[in-house]
Structure formats: structure tokens, C-alpha cells
Design a protein around this motif. Structure first.
Motif, PDB file in Angstrom:
ATOM      1  N   ALA A 169       0.854  -1.190   0.000  1.00  0.00           N
ATOM      2  CA  ALA A 169       0.000   0.000   0.000  1.00  0.00           C
ATOM      3  C   ALA A 169       0.887   1.238   0.000  1.00  0.00           C
TER       4      ALA A 169
ATOM      5  N   GLN B 267      -3.980  -2.396  -2.656  1.00  0.00           N
ATOM      6  CA  GLN B 267      -5.058  -2.287  -1.679  1.00  0.00           C
ATOM      7  C   GLN B 267      -5.510  -0.850  -1.366  1.00  0.00           C
ATOM      8  N   SER B 268      -4.588   0.082  -1.142  1.00  0.00           N
ATOM      9  CA  SER B 268      -4.996   1.429  -0.736  1.00  0.00           C
ATOM     10  C   SER B 268      -3.960   2.455  -1.174  1.00  0.00           C
TER      11      SER B 268
ATOM     12  N   ASN C 297      -7.277   9.272   2.110  1.00  0.00           N
ATOM     13  CA  ASN C 297      -6.999   7.840   2.001  1.00  0.00           C
ATOM     14  C   ASN C 297      -8.154   7.149   1.297  1.00  0.00           C
TER      15      ASN C 297
ATOM     16  N   GLN D  10      -9.338   3.229   0.074  1.00  0.00           N
ATOM     17  CA  GLN D  10      -9.119   1.780   0.077  1.00  0.00           C
ATOM     18  C   GLN D  10     -10.029   1.161  -0.968  1.00  0.00           C
TER      19      GLN D  10
END
Length: 469
Positions: free
Chosen positions: A50, A213-214, A312, A314
């Protein structure tokens, strides 16, 4: 087992045994989920993880003479000189993020969601007046000024970023040993901007970053405007700053952030980190803000006080087989009671007798459904795994009930009940926003049906032994 009380007691005992079995099935689900997480960690270890990116910033070394006149007589120039680092942040910056999301990495039967983010940054650096007018004993080493781009996992850079300054393009590079910036909790790449940092300078920075993933952006400076577009329909926004605008369709997501508080607050954190080089100050930049689901910090606010706020995203998987199977298990006892209740109603309304062993076998068939669902959903799409597992159980139970209830019509009726039950459960799994409402309506409808079918039954008479002719 003719006693009504004994029948209820046995059904309750079967349900208790069934709950024990469900506990073991649930532990298998969690175990497989851990295996999947370990596979993602191995993929990240072998490729990249990530990603966290900080806004670009300039670091200027300042030599400061610290000895008194008396001390200067006994010490060398080097002993009397200390170096501190002053940071120049952007007065404004605009970010454009174009993410192409896919699932190209696999480890056995497990996969990880990866992305390639094409990032373009435009902004302006304005040096602080304290740098332009240093105090006595200070020497600003403008020739050593460097612009830094912090990236948590540098393996995600397919090539070094390219910066445009005064219509000229320059490429970033990994720092030499003499250029190591101590304290920064992320990896970084840099460019020697030198004397250009003395004046206000406009820049454009372009690079491509791959991750898993993020994606997390830590804004610095005075203000930031960021846009994001991704071909993913199930994002999860966190980090402490929600998007001002977001549009989520069946195939894509777009979002926009505009903030002045977070860049200013994060800039103070970074300046403190570089100035003091204390682990406690630097680690706050890595810690995801308390508003994030990942931090799990609602019960530990003291640990995240002053942590960096960020944008952020995800890339959530709505068809996560383990979370869906776990949600399915929450309805297991209810569905077992429906099946046992249907059997019991046939006994009461039709005068049939169902042996306890037959109750147990039907309950076991129902329990195997969850193992079938878990194992097949790891290999195929969850929808097809659900259809196949439920169809197998419906056919098996319906075939067996032909002999238990002594009639194809009765078995067909039970098959319809099972089909409606599994169909309703699938709708509940897919309707996350209305799960509670739909579940409540379903339970209410079941109670209403039982009350209607048993409205003329004399329960006291059922519990009395039949007189012999």
C-alpha cells in the motif's frame, strides 16, 4: 417421541449442537481469511505494498555558529558549527490522480487488488522570510537545497519522477549517502534544486506509482486541491478528511478534496520530525488518523492525538467471500429453526411423525451448506458458488423429505420454503444498506405465517396421550 415438551427439548438440544458446529465453521472462515491476508502480505513483500505519498517539499541546510568568543579560541570551526534543516512547503498545490485498478497478482487461490496511479502535481514554492534574512551566525546553504518526494514503497516507481522548472525538465534520483535525510519515516527520492529555491518557483511534477489495496496522500503546505478518478466502484474513504465531492457509479469513482487545515498541521509535524529527529514525532506521520477504520483507535485516542491527517482511499471488495460467508453464518440458526419448524408443523397439522434422527440429518445437511459455500466461493464467483451450494442442499433435503413426510407434494412444499429462504438470504447479503429492515420484515412474515397456520390448533390437546380404542 410423542410428548410435545420432549419434542421441544430435543429440538432445542439439536440447535445447541448445531451452534457448536457453527462455531467450528466460523473458525474455519477466519482461518481462511488469515491465509488470504498472509497471501496479500507475501505479494506485497515480493512486489510492492500500500502506498503513502507526501506532498513535495524543499529542505535547505543552515549552518549555525554556536560557540561563544571564548569557546571559539579552543574549538575548531567544525566543532562550533551545527547544521539544522529548514523546510519550504508549497503555498498551493493541485493534485490529479488517475488510478487504474486491477487484480493482477495472485498467490495460489488468493489475489490482491493492485493499481497504477498516474500522478500530476502543480504548485508553487515560496521561501520563508527567515531564510532570506538569516540571523547573525547563520549561513543558508542554498547550493545544497533539495526537493524531496516521500513515497512509502519506492518499488512502486516504474521510473523516477520528472519535475518541470522554468520550462525545463529534470529527473529525480535516489539520494547518495551524503544526502540522507534523517528522521523521515518514509522512503524518498529527491532532486538538487539548488539556488532556484531562493525565489518563488512554479513546478510541475509527474510520475506513475503502483501499489496494493490502498492509496494515501499526506498533504503539506498551506492549501491543497486534489482530484481522483479510479475504475473501481467500491471505495472506502478514510484518513480523517472526507472528500468534498464524490461520485460513485457501477464502474468508476471520482472524488475531490480541498483543504487548508490538514496541510498546515502536517507541515508542523514534518518540521518537528526533521528538526528534532524524535521517533515519537516522526511516527505520527505514519499513523493513520483516528477517523480511519484501519486505525481502530476510537478507544485509544491518546495514541493518535496529533497524527497526520490524510486523504486515504481503500479499494474495498464487496464480494469478499469471507465477510459474505461470515454474514451468512449469522442467519444459520434462524434458518435451522425454519426447517425444524416446518417439520414440526407437518407433524402437528398432518399427524405425521418425524424421528429425531431425521431432524438431525436434515440439520447436518443444512450445516454442510456453509462449508460448500466457503470452499466453492474461493474458487469461483460468490454468486455462482452460492447458487450451486444452495441448490445442492435444497435438492438433497427435498429428496430425503419425500420419504420422511411420505409424499412428493409435501417435499415440494418444503423445497419451495428452502428456495425462498436461500433466495431471501442472498438478497440480504447483497443489500447492505437495507439488511436490518429486510431481515426484520422476513422474521415478522414468518411469525405471521406460523400464527395463521396454527390458529385453530389446541396445543393442550396435542400434549395429551391419545386414548386407545
Amino acid at each position: 417421541m410423542r410428548s410435545l415438551g420432549a419434542k421441544f427439548t430435543f429440538i432445542a438440544g439439536l440447535c445447541f449442537c448445531f451452534l457448536i458446529g457453527l462455531f467450528f465453521v466460523k473458525s474455519i472462515v477466519h482461518e481462511r481469511q488469515r491465509y488470504a491476508q498472509q497471501a496479500i502480505e507475501e505479494i506485497a513483500r515480493d512486489n510492492y505494498g500500500a502506498q503513502t505519498v507526501m506532498s513535495p517539499f524543499i529542505v535547505v541546510p543552515i549552518s549555525q555558529f554556536t560557540c561563544s568568543a571564548k569557546e571559539a579560541q579552543t574549538k575548531t570551526q567544525q566543532q562550533c558549527t551545527t547544521t539544522v534543516y529548514q523546510t519550504i512547503y508549497t503555498s498551493q498545490s493541485q493534485w490529479q490522480n488517475q488510478l487504474k485498478v486491477a487484480q493482477n497478482f495472485r498467490k495460489g487461490i488468493y489475489h490482491a487488488t493492485n493499481y497504477d496511479n498516474k500522478i500530476s502535481i502543480q504548485g508553487r514554492f515560496i521561501p520563508d522570510s527567515a531564510l532570506l534574512k538569516p540571523s547573525d551566525g547563520q549561513v543558508v546553504q542554498w547550493h545544497k537545497a533539495r526537493i524531496y518526494l516521500a513515497v512509502s514503497d519506492l518499488r512502486g516507481l516504474s521510473q523516477q519522477p520528472v519535475i518541470t522548472l522554468q520550462d525545463r525538465k529534470f529527473q529525480f534520483g535516489l539520494p547518495e549517502d551524503s544526502e540522507i535525510l534523517n528522521g523521515l519515516p518514509f522512503g524518498y527520492t529527491s532532486f538538487a534544486i539548488g539556488e532556484l529555491a531562493k525565489n518563488s518557483v512554479d513546478f510541475k511534477l509527474d510520475f506513475s506509482l503502483a501499489g496494493l489495496q490502498s492509496f494515501r496522500l499526506i498533504p503539506l503546505g498551506k492549501s491543497i486541491d486534489a482530484t481522483l478518478q479510479a475504475n473501481w466502484a467500491h471505495p472506502n474513504f478514510s484518513g480523517g478528511i472526507s472528500p468534498l465531492y464524490k461520485t460513485i457509479s457501477r464502474q468508476s469513482t471520482s472524488a475531490q478534496w480541498n483543504n487548508t487545515y490538514a496541510p498546515t498541521s502536517n507541515s508542523r509535524l514534518l518540521s518537528t520530525c526533521l528538526l528534532t529527529q524524535q521517533d515519537s514525532a516522526c511516527e505520527k506521520l505514519k499513523t493513520l488518523h483516528a477517523y480511519s477504520n484501519d486505525s481502530a483507535a476510537y478507544d485509544k485516542p491518546e495514541q493518535l492525538k496529533g497524527s497526520a491527517e490524510s486523504f486515504n482511499i481503500q479499494f474495498f471488495e464487496p464480494t469478499n467471500v469471507y465477510s459474505l460467508t461470515d454474514r451468512t453464518l449469522k442467519y444459520a440458526l434462524l434458518f435451522l429453526l425454519i426447517i425444524f419448524g416446518t417439520f414440526f408443523l407437518f407433524e402437528v397439522l398432518k399427524g405425521l411423525q418425524v424421528h429425531p434422527v431425521q431432524y438431525a440429518l436434515v440439520g447436518a445437511a443444512q450445516g454442510v451448506f456453509y462449508l460448500l459455500l466457503l470452499s466453492f466461493s474461493e474458487q469461483f464467483a460468490f454468486g455462482w458458488a452460492y447458487v450451486g451450494s444452495s441448490a445442492a442442499c435444497i435438492l438433497l433435503i427435498s429428496w430425503y423429505v419425500i420419504y420422511v413426510l411420505k409424499g412428493v407434494g409435501r417435499a415440494f412444499s418444503l423445497g419451495l420454503v428452502l428456495t425462498a429462504m436461500y433466495g431471501t438470504l442472498y438478497i440480504l447479503l447483497r443489500s447492505q444498506q437495507h439488511t436490518l429492515m429486510l431481515g426484520s420484515v422476513m422474521v415478522f412474515a414468518l411469525i405471521a405465517v406460523v400464527m395463521f397456520l396454527t390458529r385453530h390448533i389446541n396445543w393442550y390437546q396435542l400434549n395429551q396421550p391419545k386414548s386407545k380404542a
